[in-house]
Design a protein around this motif. Sequence first.
Motif, PDB file in Angstrom:
ATOM      1  N   HIS A   1      52.904 -56.165   4.862  1.00  0.00           N
ATOM      2  CA  HIS A   1      51.681 -56.665   5.495  1.00  0.00           C
ATOM      3  C   HIS A   1      50.860 -55.509   6.041  1.00  0.00           C
ATOM      4  O   HIS A   1      51.328 -54.759   6.901  1.00  0.00           O
ATOM      5  CB  HIS A   1      52.049 -57.637   6.615  1.00  0.00           C
ATOM      6  CG  HIS A   1      50.883 -58.342   7.197  1.00  0.00           C
ATOM      7  ND1 HIS A   1      50.281 -59.406   6.569  1.00  0.00           N
ATOM      8  CD2 HIS A   1      50.184 -58.124   8.321  1.00  0.00           C
ATOM      9  CE1 HIS A   1      49.271 -59.814   7.307  1.00  0.00           C
ATOM     10  NE2 HIS A   1      49.191 -59.056   8.374  1.00  0.00           N
TER      11      HIS A   1
ATOM     12  N   VAL B   1      56.313 -58.604   0.747  1.00  0.00           N
ATOM     13  CA  VAL B   1      54.934 -58.234   1.034  1.00  0.00           C
ATOM     14  C   VAL B   1      54.925 -57.311   2.240  1.00  0.00           C
ATOM     15  O   VAL B   1      55.417 -57.661   3.309  1.00  0.00           O
ATOM     16  CB  VAL B   1      54.049 -59.470   1.292  1.00  0.00           C
ATOM     17  CG1 VAL B   1      52.625 -59.048   1.620  1.00  0.00           C
ATOM     18  CG2 VAL B   1      54.069 -60.390   0.076  1.00  0.00           C
TER      19      VAL B   1
ATOM     20  N   GLU C   1      49.031 -65.149  -0.538  1.00  0.00           N
ATOM     21  CA  GLU C   1      48.212 -64.793  -1.700  1.00  0.00           C
ATOM     22  C   GLU C   1      48.901 -63.734  -2.551  1.00  0.00           C
ATOM     23  O   GLU C   1      48.837 -63.776  -3.780  1.00  0.00           O
ATOM     24  CB  GLU C   1      46.833 -64.285  -1.259  1.00  0.00           C
ATOM     25  CG  GLU C   1      45.942 -65.338  -0.646  1.00  0.00           C
ATOM     26  CD  GLU C   1      46.133 -65.472   0.865  1.00  0.00           C
ATOM     27  OE1 GLU C   1      47.021 -64.792   1.436  1.00  0.00           O
ATOM     28  OE2 GLU C   1      45.409 -66.274   1.467  1.00  0.00           O
ATOM     29  N   ALA C   2      49.582 -62.796  -1.907  1.00  0.00           N
ATOM     30  CA  ALA C   2      50.290 -61.745  -2.641  1.00  0.00           C
ATOM     31  C   ALA C   2      51.458 -62.322  -3.430  1.00  0.00           C
ATOM     32  O   ALA C   2      51.719 -61.906  -4.559  1.00  0.00           O
ATOM     33  CB  ALA C   2      50.775 -60.666  -1.686  1.00  0.00           C
TER      34      ALA C   2
ATOM     35  N   VAL D   1      49.965 -62.631   2.951  1.00  0.00           N
ATOM     36  CA  VAL D   1      51.308 -62.730   2.382  1.00  0.00           C
ATOM     37  C   VAL D   1      51.366 -63.764   1.260  1.00  0.00           C
ATOM     38  O   VAL D   1      51.826 -63.477   0.153  1.00  0.00           O
ATOM     39  CB  VAL D   1      52.344 -63.059   3.486  1.00  0.00           C
ATOM     40  CG1 VAL D   1      53.716 -63.314   2.892  1.00  0.00           C
ATOM     41  CG2 VAL D   1      52.389 -61.940   4.519  1.00  0.00           C
TER      42      VAL D   1
ATOM     43  N   GLU E   1      50.016 -64.094  -6.434  1.00  0.00           N
ATOM     44  CA  GLU E   1      49.536 -63.096  -7.399  1.00  0.00           C
ATOM     45  C   GLU E   1      50.696 -62.439  -8.143  1.00  0.00           C
ATOM     46  O   GLU E   1      50.624 -62.225  -9.355  1.00  0.00           O
ATOM     47  CB  GLU E   1      48.688 -62.046  -6.677  1.00  0.00           C
ATOM     48  CG  GLU E   1      48.154 -60.949  -7.580  1.00  0.00           C
ATOM     49  CD  GLU E   1      47.131 -61.432  -8.608  1.00  0.00           C
ATOM     50  OE1 GLU E   1      46.795 -60.625  -9.492  1.00  0.00           O
ATOM     51  OE2 GLU E   1      46.688 -62.597  -8.548  1.00  0.00           O
ATOM     52  N   ALA E   2      51.773 -62.119  -7.432  1.00  0.00           N
ATOM     53  CA  ALA E   2      52.937 -61.509  -8.088  1.00  0.00           C
ATOM     54  C   ALA E   2      53.524 -62.456  -9.131  1.00  0.00           C
ATOM     55  O   ALA E   2      53.886 -62.029 -10.234  1.00  0.00           O
ATOM     56  CB  ALA E   2      53.993 -61.136  -7.049  1.00  0.00           C
TER      57      ALA E   2
ATOM     58  N   MET F   1      54.550 -55.638  -2.524  1.00  0.00           N
ATOM     59  CA  MET F   1      53.121 -55.945  -2.602  1.00  0.00           C
ATOM     60  C   MET F   1      52.486 -55.503  -1.289  1.00  0.00           C
ATOM     61  O   MET F   1      52.951 -55.901  -0.222  1.00  0.00           O
ATOM     62  CB  MET F   1      52.890 -57.448  -2.795  1.00  0.00           C
ATOM     63  CG  MET F   1      53.474 -58.029  -4.058  1.00  0.00           C
ATOM     64  SD  MET F   1      52.530 -57.640  -5.529  1.00  0.00           S
ATOM     65  CE  MET F   1      51.022 -58.535  -5.249  1.00  0.00           C
ATOM     66  N   ARG F   2      51.462 -54.694  -1.365  1.00  0.00           N
ATOM     67  CA  ARG F   2      50.748 -54.257  -0.163  1.00  0.00           C
ATOM     68  C   ARG F   2      49.498 -55.121  -0.013  1.00  0.00           C
ATOM     69  O   ARG F   2      48.623 -55.081  -0.874  1.00  0.00           O
ATOM     70  CB  ARG F   2      50.381 -52.790  -0.283  1.00  0.00           C
ATOM     71  CG  ARG F   2      51.607 -51.912  -0.252  1.00  0.00           C
ATOM     72  CD  ARG F   2      51.368 -50.539  -0.857  1.00  0.00           C
ATOM     73  NE  ARG F   2      52.607 -49.781  -0.925  1.00  0.00           N
ATOM     74  CZ  ARG F   2      53.456 -49.837  -1.943  1.00  0.00           C
ATOM     75  NH1 ARG F   2      53.197 -50.611  -2.971  1.00  0.00           N
ATOM     76  NH2 ARG F   2      54.568 -49.134  -1.930  1.00  0.00           N
ATOM     77  N   ALA F   3      49.469 -55.924   1.061  1.00  0.00           N
ATOM     78  CA  ALA F   3      48.379 -56.879   1.207  1.00  0.00           C
ATOM     79  C   ALA F   3      48.234 -57.325   2.647  1.00  0.00           C
ATOM     80  O   ALA F   3      49.160 -57.186   3.443  1.00  0.00           O
ATOM     81  CB  ALA F   3      48.639 -58.093   0.317  1.00  0.00           C
TER      82      ALA F   3
END
Length: 148
Positions: free
Chosen positions: A40, A38, A100-101, A98, A104-105, A93-95
């Motif tokens: 961040h 991720v 939650e990403a 961390v 989601e992945a 993942m750009r979020a």
Amino acid sequence: MYERILVATDGSELSEQAVTAAIDLALLTQSELFAVKVSHHHAASYFEGSLLLSQMEVSRLRDEADAESQRVVDAVKGKADSRGVKRTTGIVMRAEGVSEAIIEAARVHHCDLIVMASHGRRGIKRLLMGSETLHVLTHSHTPVLVLR
């Protein structure tokens, strides 16, 4: 047993242990491996110390974070490929969040296991620093293997 394993990494020595375990498990079960880092991203107008950063500086910091994240997942992919994992995908993942990403992945890629490391912080340290691993454990519908 498992067909798609997601390993969350931040490039640290501790997360490298999780990467090694995930690769071993992927080899054992002939699973696909998804390496997730991720990147961040803070809010566009955050403060660094007491200085307000310009939008250009924020963009530069995001680009640097994205490049470092890509380097980390590329290294995991290289390691897994050299060990013979049948298919490895590196995902950045750009979020802002961390955990939650990561969740989601795992959902988007239909993973049936998440592998991640935990520092094992307790008490006030966990309260002050938070725990991404704990958040994934308590909010994910995908089983989670935590390594310490």
